[in-house]
Design an enzyme around this catalytic site. Structure first.
Site, PDB file in Angstrom:
ATOM      1  N   GLU A  14      -6.214 -47.826  26.937  1.00 51.01           N
ATOM      2  CA  GLU A  14      -7.160 -46.725  26.706  1.00 51.01           C
ATOM      3  C   GLU A  14      -8.157 -47.154  25.629  1.00 51.01           C
ATOM      4  OE1 GLU A  14      -7.090 -42.563  24.241  1.00 51.01           O
ATOM      5  OE2 GLU A  14      -5.387 -42.929  25.576  1.00 51.01           O
ATOM      6  N   LYS A  57      -1.316 -34.604  27.677  1.00 52.82           N
ATOM      7  CA  LYS A  57      -1.122 -35.341  26.433  1.00 52.82           C
ATOM      8  C   LYS A  57      -0.665 -34.364  25.346  1.00 52.82           C
ATOM      9  CE  LYS A  57      -4.040 -37.688  22.975  1.00 52.82           C
ATOM     10  NZ  LYS A  57      -5.341 -38.350  22.773  1.00 52.82           N
TER      11      LYS A  57
END
Length: 216
Positions: free
Chosen positions: A43, A134
């Site tokens: 990421e 998340k």
């Protein structure tokens, strides 16, 4: 891969390595080191200087390696998600819950991973179509929070992020997390500054072993 294929692959990987770096050339070496240790999901956050250009360079560099998955993080709205996807991001991660971000991702068949913190926010993210939620900041609640969420809501796919360390990944996974987001614990700033990329590979191997051991 389709959005659902990517979510499945991310789940199998078990961890997303979160990178914030200004040096694009060094970032590629970091990705190589992490990939060599068995963690191919990367990421690149929007807080990285020239993030979209870096994402373009990274996706181009690893276009021939289907195992490497380049995503974008710290996305706060739909237009940013769209620009990142156009730059090549294969999945989009946010610290907050924004319906427009999820809608934009799904329009382009890209997994959306919004952030949420309370049980209500987490369920709301799921209802809005989040592919993974998340849990952020995870260090504020601990692994017990994940198991508490999963008990009445086993349908949730959770990725705790923020303060997850190499030594407690097993606790998060055993609590019911599908994967974890991990940054500074994996990407040792001192090792990067010194060019000790072997240390990053060893960190990734430690993480890979832990994930594999938990999953039997």
């Amino acid at each position: 891969m389709t959005r659902h294929d990517l979510v499945h692959t991310l789940g199998n990987t078990g961890a997303v390595a979160i990178i914030r770096m200004a040096d694009a050339q060094k970032l590629m070496r970091v990705i190589d080191a992490i990939r060599a240790g068995g963690i191919p999901a990367i990421e690149i956050t929007m807080t990285t200087p020239n993030a979209l250009r870096v994402i373009e360079e990274a996706t181009s560099a690893y276009a021939a390696d289907e195992d490497v998955l380049i995503g974008v993080g710290s996305v706060l709205d739909g237009p940013t998600a769209r620009r990142a996807i156009s730059a090549g991001a294969q999945y989009v991660v946010s610290p907050v819950l924004k319906a427009e971000m999820i809608e934009t991702c799904h329009r382009y068949d890209v997994p959306a991973i919004p952030g949420a913190f309370t049980p209500t926010e987490v369920q709301r993210a799921h209802e809005l179509g989040a592919d993974v939620v998340k849990v952020f900041p995870a260090s504020s609640v601990g692994p017990g929070f994940v198991s508490a969420l999963k008990a009445p809501m086993p349908h949730l796919t959770l990725m705790p992020t923020g303060g997850v360390g190499l030594t407690d990944v097993d606790r998060w996974l055993n609590a019911g997390a599908s994967m974890v987001g991990i940054g500074s614990a994996l990407l040792d700033d001192d090792a990067i500054a010194e060019g000790d990329f072997d240390q990053l590979t060893e960190n990734a191997r430690t993480l890979r072993r832990t994930i594999d051991e938990v999953r039997g």
